[in-house]
Design a protein around this motif. Sequence first.
Motif, PDB file in Angstrom:
ATOM      1  N   ALA A  47     -14.435 -52.826 139.050  1.00 50.46           N
ATOM      2  CA  ALA A  47     -15.484 -53.395 138.465  1.00 50.46           C
ATOM      3  C   ALA A  47     -16.331 -53.737 137.505  1.00 50.46           C
ATOM      4  O   ALA A  47     -16.127 -53.206 136.966  1.00 50.46           O
ATOM      5  N   SER A  48     -17.391 -55.251 138.017  1.00 45.97           N
ATOM      6  CA  SER A  48     -17.837 -55.429 136.770  1.00 45.97           C
ATOM      7  C   SER A  48     -16.743 -56.315 135.436  1.00 45.97           C
ATOM      8  O   SER A  48     -16.584 -55.612 134.413  1.00 45.97           O
ATOM      9  N   GLY A  49     -15.302 -56.307 135.500  1.00 46.66           N
ATOM     10  CA  GLY A  49     -14.517 -56.727 134.512  1.00 46.66           C
ATOM     11  C   GLY A  49     -14.554 -55.735 133.690  1.00 46.66           C
ATOM     12  O   GLY A  49     -13.485 -55.417 133.513  1.00 46.66           O
ATOM     13  N   LEU A  50     -14.290 -54.402 134.139  1.00 45.40           N
ATOM     14  CA  LEU A  50     -13.738 -52.945 133.909  1.00 45.40           C
ATOM     15  C   LEU A  50     -12.879 -52.591 135.381  1.00 45.40           C
ATOM     16  O   LEU A  50     -13.301 -51.946 136.021  1.00 45.40           O
ATOM     17  N   LYS A  51     -11.852 -52.141 134.568  1.00 45.75           N
ATOM     18  CA  LYS A  51     -10.617 -51.035 135.452  1.00 45.75           C
ATOM     19  C   LYS A  51     -11.414 -49.608 135.760  1.00 45.75           C
ATOM     20  O   LYS A  51     -11.211 -48.741 134.600  1.00 45.75           O
ATOM     21  N   PHE A  52     -10.675 -49.246 136.919  1.00 47.40           N
ATOM     22  CA  PHE A  52     -11.245 -47.973 136.876  1.00 47.40           C
ATOM     23  C   PHE A  52      -9.862 -47.325 138.048  1.00 47.40           C
ATOM     24  O   PHE A  52      -8.979 -48.008 138.336  1.00 47.40           O
ATOM     25  N   THR A  53      -9.414 -46.034 137.561  1.00 47.11           N
ATOM     26  CA  THR A  53      -8.117 -45.615 137.651  1.00 47.11           C
ATOM     27  C   THR A  53      -9.489 -44.459 139.122  1.00 47.11           C
ATOM     28  O   THR A  53      -9.627 -43.720 138.543  1.00 47.11           O
TER      29      THR A  53
END
Length: 323
Positions: A192-198
Amino acid sequence: MAASNGFVDGAATPTPSESALIFLGTGCSSMVPNLMCLLQPSNPPCSVCFQSLSTPPERNPNYRCNTSLLIDYCGDSSDRKYILIDVGKTFRETVLRWFVSHRIPRVDSIILTHEHADAVLGLDDIRAVQHFSPTNDIDPTPLYLSQHSMDSIAEKFPYLVRKKRKEGEEIRRVAQIDWNIIADDCNQPFSASGLKFTPLPVMHGEDYTCLGFLFGEKSRVAYISDVSRFPASTEYVISKSGAGQLDLLILDSLYRTGSHNVHLCFPQTLETVKRLCPKQALLIGMTHEFDHHKDNEFLKEWSKREGIPVQLAHDGLRVPINL
């Protein structure tokens, strides 16, 4: 203003290359003050709730809106992105209080933990943090959520989900959202917006799965707002004895004493912190049973004893972090 246990309440204006976590809300679904304490006061009255009548919210850490986190993310390009986790009943109030003081101009993407009222009922107000167009001719804000949450929101907000107007239907200005389904699976991350989320599936009562999220490469952060039990697969991902130690754990803690069927309470929260063993922890989701100052004094001693800095977060808290 320096806070206890090593946390910093940062200045409103970030440095050009600095990311930060801004706690828009740290309270339970019914928020603090609890209206029942004001309308049907006990004898003696609830000191935490009645304090709200004399102390402005911005100077009262016991004033708590629905849990919500804003990630002020500065990636490698130094292009700031604003990622919002949850949009609850108090979203408009948190925009008035914290977007202005922290100079947040917009929201670039949204992530939802689940579809309960305290996480989604502010979705209509997303239009306030989008560009203005009377004909809705704007780029929609990407929003990430589970299929279960999508199905529920389609019933709550059909006008936000519908792709095309019906014949003869007037144009009405509403929030423009690009809906993206994510998996309830630790092995299926998204960006999301260049940031990785798990995604971190957790039990919010034994009949309901809620999502927490792990994010950050330089600093590993887990945000878990609504949880009563951790599945083994999720606990492994965020525990020091599993996939690796968290730099910061943000964790649910509903009541000061006792237990609850769909949330962790203070005793279970502290046991969870000990078990996961993050470098630091901040607690959210508190009811009016918590007194910010008194309980942080208790946590100061607990932190010294256990070797893990822990404190209650508060609305408006800004934590600089390298993501």
